[in-house]
Structures are given as C-alpha cells and as structure tokens.
Design an enzyme around this catalytic site. Structure first.
Site, PDB file in Angstrom:
ATOM      1  N   PHE A 198      -3.260 -28.227  41.096  1.00  0.00           N
ATOM      2  CA  PHE A 198      -2.425 -27.384  40.230  1.00  0.00           C
ATOM      3  C   PHE A 198      -1.954 -26.202  41.057  1.00  0.00           C
ATOM      4  CE2 PHE A 198      -1.918 -24.012  37.015  1.00  0.00           C
ATOM      5  CZ  PHE A 198      -1.294 -24.668  35.965  1.00  0.00           C
TER       6      PHE A 198
ATOM      7  N   GLU B  48      -8.802 -17.922  37.940  1.00  0.00           N
ATOM      8  CA  GLU B  48      -8.475 -18.054  36.511  1.00  0.00           C
ATOM      9  C   GLU B  48      -8.436 -16.686  35.823  1.00  0.00           C
ATOM     10  OE1 GLU B  48      -7.578 -20.930  35.983  1.00  0.00           O
ATOM     11  OE2 GLU B  48      -8.805 -22.304  37.153  1.00  0.00           O
TER      12      GLU B  48
END
Length: 415
Positions: free
Chosen positions: A155, A394
């Site tokens: 990703f 994140e």
C-alpha cells in the site's frame, strides 16, 4: 443474554450469597475470555499455535539478521489459516468478525510486530482498498490470490517528504489517451519488495477533491516500477520494508480504483489498519509482561525470588492494569466495528492509548529483567524497538491527539 459459565457466576441460593472460590488467573485476571464465544477462542488458539510453531523458534535470529526469510511461504500459510483479508467477505476471504480479526492480530504481534504488519498491510490496506473501492474485475483478478497468500500486496501512500500530510503527495498520474502514466516515490512500504501488486495513491487533474487524489492497482512487474528494500533498520527488522519507485509506469484505464476519490479513500483504509494495531500492540505488551512475570518468579536476589519484593510487585500490578484495560478497550472497539458503529476518532483513541501503554509495559518489563532484558534471549527489547515504529506508522501520536482534540472541541487544529 446468555449467562456466563457457571463457575463465573455468583451463588444465588440464600441471602448474602458469596462468590464461588475461583483461583486467580494471572493470564486473564479480569475474566475477559468470558466475552468470547467458541469460534472466537478457536480462531485465537489456532493463530497462537501457528505463531508458536512457525515464528517464535526463529524470530530472534531473523530479527538479529534483519530479514524475514521465507516470507512468501509464511504468507501462504497465513492464507491457509484464513488470516489474510480475514474480516472481508467473499473472494476467498474468511468473513470473520472484527473481534476475531483483532484476536488474530494480538496473537501475531505477541510473536512479532513484523508478522502482524505483514498481515495488516495485506488485508487491512491492500486487500481492503480493492474490496472497498475496486471494480468487480479488480476484485476477481486480485483478491482470491491475495486471500490465499499466493499474491502479496502493498500500500503506497507515505512519501519521503509527506507522511502525516498525505494531501501534499507528489506522486502524480496523468492521462495519455486512455492510459495513465504514474510517476513518483513512496517510502516505508511494508511488503513492497515481495509484493505482486501495489495499491498506489497519486495526484491527478481529475476532480476538485484534494486535487483529484486517486488510487491505482499497479502490478509490480509493470515496466518502470521498482521496489528497493530498505536496510539498516533498528526496528521492525523481521519485516520487509521498501521504497516504491514509479518511473513513468503506464497503466490501463481500468487500473484506477473507481470508487475512491480524494483522501477519504486512503484514510478509510488507514482507519481499518489502525484498528488491528489496537489489538496487536497488546500482543507485544502481553509477551513482554509474561516474560517479566516468569522471570520475577524464578530470579532470586537476597535469598528469594524478586517477585516477592514490593517494588517488583508494584511494577507487575501496574503493567497488568494497563495490559488488560487495553485489551478491554480493543474488545469494545471490535464490538462497535461489528455493529457498524465504530468512528475514526474512536480508532485513534485506541491506537494512541494502546501503543503508548504497550511501550511503557515493555520498558518496565525490561527493568525487571535487568541486564538480561537487552538480550534477544528474551522478547522484551525486540518488542520495545518494534513498537517505536508502530507508535509512528498509521498516524503519529501527535496526529491522533489532534484527531481526538477536534472530536472533543469541534475545532480543527491541523492547519
């Protein structure tokens, strides 16, 4: 509502009934397992057994060498367990509950954060993006192979100069007839060097929503695509971390994710991945706590085990409080996700609290182990250094604090 098992109920016969005598359980002092059903426990135990057999005997060596050998084989084994894209429906995915996925993340990270990262990036980022925003053709082409572990995904959002502010990304996709030409770089990409497919986010001239950010499904064998591995890490050493380089990669029109426009697409993927971290960080904390507890029971100083001294017991008690509060928080968020009621700021609440407390548990565990705590013979220092990365990726501490601050005040402090 089902009654909990009889041994955990209070006696109901007679006035002033006393609880049944139950021995304290150091592994589950709050009885959190009572919240789990048979399927939940079976999934947890299956993942725990796999990690004990396939990861724990080797992880210290992998970490010391700074590599994850046999990553493709590990991915296929995780696929056979149903751990890849675990909470997604169809296309070979297990369709498990959010709580069950969380339990798997906890057990994987109790082995090592790098193993949980492999699963999170595969399922909660790459697969989730295709499942949520992709065309039916994209789903059919990629998801079954990713669910089985035959295809590894990555990703690409973070860039060398843009992490917390993805709207400033420089990776750019321009039209060339019906095709797209993709150019740019992404940084700190888990699975990148071993991936068969990359979900890459780029600026375009399409639309007015954050300058038309779109997601692209990029086969990694495309001409102009490369993924050099990043070395010399002191954290997540048993994990494949890479840079993605796109040098005028030509993609067909159907490479774009049709239902993702603007930043909402990648940010929703990140929220899904952060949820797994809420659970996973408690796995690293649990492994460190258990190591310290075992050591305190057996290590003798001044003629008796150090676990019998008040200061050591105070440390153990404080760690147990934060560990099991964190697991309860993860359960709560999992139930909300399963009910379709989990909000992004609630995920930030969990990620911020649990990772921060997990690091503190690791550090306190190290003090109980003394000098032995820095040895790879014990898992504590490995978990502590891994969690330094988990704390940042994140969403950094500061970003999650601002998310919560905005939710509390209604005022946006980001800009």
């Amino acid at each position: 509502m089902d009654c909990p098992p009889k041994e955990h109920c209070l006696r109901s016969e007679g006035e002033g009934a006393e609880p049944e005598a139950i021995e304290p359980d150091a592994a589950d002092p709050l009885g959190i397992d009572d919240l789990l059903g048979p399927d939940d426990l079976a999934i947890r135990d299956t993942v725990r057994t796999w990690a004990a057999d396939r990861v724990l005997p080797h992880i210290a060596e992998w970490y010391e060498r700074g590599e994850l050998p046999g990553v493709r084989e590990l991915a296929r084994e995780l696929g056979s367990l149903g751990a890849l894209g675990m909470s997604l429906e169809g296309y070979g995915c297990a369709g498990a509950s959010a709580v069950q996925y969380g339990l798997a993340c906890l057990e994987l990270e109790a082995a090592d954060s790098g193993i949980r990262s492999l699963v999170s990036v595969q399922g909660s980022l790459a697969m989730y993006a295709i499942h949520r925003f992709g065309s039916e053709e994209q789903k059919q082409r990629w998801l079954p192979g990713m669910a089985s572990g035959e295809i590894i995904g990555c990703f690409g959002l973070t860039e060398p100069d843009h992490g917390s502010d993805p709207a400033g990304m420089r990776t750019y996709a321009k039209r060339d007839g019906e095709d797209w030409i993709l150019t740019g770089r992404k940084m700190w990409i888990t699975n990148g060097s071993v991936a068969g497919v990359a979900v890459v986010w780029a600026q375009t001239d399409e639309g007015e929503d954050v300058r038309g950010i779109r997601g692209f499904v990029v086969p990694t064998d495309s001409p102009g695509f490369s993924a050099p591995e990043i070395h010399h890490k002191w954290s997540l050493r048993a994990s494949v971390t890479s840079e993605l380089v796109m040098d005028e990669v030509r993609l067909p029109a159907d490479a774009v994710l049709p239902d993702a426009k603007g930043l909402r697409g990648p940010l929703s993927c990140l929220s899904h991945a952060r949820y797994g971290i809420v659970w996973g960080s408690m796995g690293a904390a649990r492994a460190s706590f258990e190591s310290a507890l075992d050591y305190a029971r057996s290590r003798e100083q001044f003629g008796r085990p150090i676990g019998g001294f008040q200061l050591t017991q105070a440390k153990l008690a404080d760690m147990a409080l934060e560990l099991h509060k964190g697991i309860l928080l993860a359960h709560h968020l999992g139930r909300r996700m399963d009910a379709g009621r989990l909000r992004p700021e609630q995920v930030s609440f969990g990620k911020l609290n649990n990772v921060r407390e997990a690091i503190e548990i690791c550090r306190t565990s190290r003090t109980i182990l003394g000098a032995n705590g820095i040895s790879l013979e014990y898992p504590v220092m490995r978990h502590a250094t891994n969690l330094e990365s988990v704390l940042t990726y994140e969403g950094t501490v500061e970003m999650h604090q601002l998310v919560l601050g905005k939710a509390l005040t209604g005022l946006d402090a980001f800009r």
